[in-house]
Design a protein around this motif. Structure first.
Motif, short mmCIF file in Angstrom:
data_model
loop_
_atom_site.label_atom_id
_atom_site.label_comp_id
_atom_site.label_asym_id
_atom_site.label_seq_id
_atom_site.Cartn_x
_atom_site.Cartn_y
_atom_site.Cartn_z
N VAL A 55 1.00 -1.26 0.02
CA VAL A 55 -0.14 -0.15 -0.09
C VAL A 55 0.89 1.29 0.14
CG1 VAL A 55 -1.72 1.29 1.26
CG2 VAL A 55 -1.73 -1.20 1.41
N ARG A 56 0.64 2.12 -0.89
CA ARG A 56 0.99 3.51 -0.91
C ARG A 56 0.31 4.27 0.18
NH1 ARG A 56 0.07 8.86 -0.09
NH2 ARG A 56 1.89 10.18 -0.87
N LEU A 200 7.04 1.76 -8.59
CA LEU A 200 5.37 1.97 -8.17
C LEU A 200 5.57 3.34 -8.04
CD1 LEU A 200 4.53 -1.31 -6.51
CD2 LEU A 200 4.80 -0.76 -8.84
N GLN A 201 4.49 4.08 -8.70
CA GLN A 201 4.77 5.82 -8.48
C GLN A 201 3.98 5.98 -7.30
OE1 GLN A 201 2.45 8.05 -11.36
NE2 GLN A 201 4.37 9.35 -11.72
N ARG A 206 -3.60 7.06 -2.32
CA ARG A 206 -3.34 5.76 -1.62
C ARG A 206 -3.81 4.79 -2.52
NH1 ARG A 206 -3.45 3.94 3.75
NH2 ARG A 206 -4.40 1.90 3.85
N VAL A 207 -2.82 3.82 -3.11
CA VAL A 207 -2.89 2.85 -4.11
C VAL A 207 -2.62 1.36 -3.33
CG1 VAL A 207 -2.26 2.30 -6.43
CG2 VAL A 207 -2.05 4.58 -5.46
N TYR A 208 -3.27 0.46 -4.00
CA TYR A 208 -2.98 -1.03 -3.52
C TYR A 208 -2.45 -1.89 -4.76
CZ TYR A 208 -6.48 0.93 -0.04
OH TYR A 208 -6.84 1.74 1.00
N PHE A 209 -1.57 -2.83 -4.28
CA PHE A 209 -1.10 -3.74 -4.85
C PHE A 209 -0.97 -5.22 -4.39
CE2 PHE A 209 1.06 0.29 -6.09
CZ PHE A 209 1.00 0.41 -7.82
N ARG A 210 -0.86 -6.09 -5.23
CA ARG A 210 -0.91 -7.41 -4.80
C ARG A 210 -0.60 -8.28 -6.05
NH1 ARG A 210 -7.15 -9.06 -4.11
NH2 ARG A 210 -7.95 -9.23 -6.47
N ASN A 211 -0.19 -9.52 -5.46
CA ASN A 211 0.18 -10.59 -6.80
C ASN A 211 1.17 -10.14 -7.79
OD1 ASN A 211 -1.53 -12.45 -5.55
ND2 ASN A 211 -3.22 -11.64 -6.73
N ILE A 212 2.24 -9.45 -7.01
CA ILE A 212 3.39 -8.76 -7.91
C ILE A 212 4.39 -10.09 -8.19
CG2 ILE A 212 4.89 -6.86 -8.21
CD1 ILE A 212 3.55 -5.54 -5.78
N ARG A 213 4.46 -10.21 -9.50
CA ARG A 213 5.63 -11.22 -9.77
C ARG A 213 6.24 -10.72 -11.24
NH1 ARG A 213 2.92 -16.91 -11.56
NH2 ARG A 213 1.68 -15.94 -13.85
N ILE A 214 7.69 -11.30 -11.61
CA ILE A 214 8.31 -10.95 -12.43
C ILE A 214 9.07 -12.09 -13.01
CG2 ILE A 214 10.32 -10.17 -11.25
CD1 ILE A 214 10.59 -7.75 -13.39
#
Length: 218
Positions: A55-56, A200-201, A206-214
């Motif tokens: 979370v930002r 991630l800018q 407020r911004v949410y991220f999940r399931n981040i993969r590369i």
């Protein structure tokens, strides 16, 4: 009779021609593997792990991978609160100062409320200010949106919610024309790096991220 020749490549060499394994960039519990832009090695500010989400949550600057990447495929999910704005910025060259001066950006946005949503060049999924998004794919505020970002050599693809919304070639005549007509006309480092950090800018929302993969590509 035709003679068929087996490949001279060893199995190990052949394996290197394909993509690498998927690697998580967020463990759901910490911001390990990330730093605030231009402050590697220091505690991360403004970004927190909350109930399995990245979370930002406050001011701190763009959240930047410790590692640099050249060719890769990135997947993640994001959601923003009403009117929210963020982005995924890639191949950042820190000599450019701010992340977006050198790194192209896949826009993250609440299109329905934020003013940038009125222009497809700055709507969710766009290559910010250069290549327009496809309308109608963004699920809006407080809804999860899925991203697939492919960067290989000069070729870039943006995918949003299972649909390709942008494809372009860095350095092509078309790309140069678009760059010179955009806010990056005088940013000579923009889009030039062949490898760099991913960020991630932090745009103040407020911004949410999940399931981040590369996974890295050959």
């Amino acid at each position: 009779m035709a003679v068929l020749f087996a490949s001279a490549m060893t199995p190990a060499a052949q394996a290197q021609q394909g993509p690498g394994p998927w690697t998580p960039l967020f463990d759901g519990k910490s911001v390990q593997g990330w730093h605030n832009y231009d402050t590697p090695g220091k505690p991360v500010a403004g970004w927190t792990a909350e109930q399995g989400l990245l979370v930002r949550s406050g001011a701190g600057g763009d959240l930047t991978t410790d590692k640099q990447y050249a060719n890769f495929e990135l997947e993640l999910e994001w959601k923003v609160e009403k009117g929210g704005n963020s982005g995924v910025i890639y191949r950042i060259d820190h000599r450019g100062g701010k992340s977006y001066v050198s790194g192209p950006e896949m826009q993250i946005l609440d299109d329905a409320v934020h003013p940038d949503g009125k222009n497809l060049l700055t709507s969710a999924g766009a290559n910010y200010a250069l290549h327009p998004a496809v309308p109608g794919l963004n699920k809006g505020a407080n809804e999860w949106n899925s991203v697939r970002l492919v960067v290989k050599g000069t070729h870039v693809e943006h995918w949003l919610n299972g649909k390709q919304v942008v494809a372009y070639e860095l350095g092509s005549a078309d790309w140069e024309t678009r760059r010179k007509a955009s806010k990056f006309a005088n940013a000579e480092m923009y889009g030039r790096a062949t490898r760099g950090h991913i960020a991630l800018q932090d745009h103040g929302d407020r911004v949410y991220f999940r399931n981040i993969r590369i996974r890295e590509l050959p």
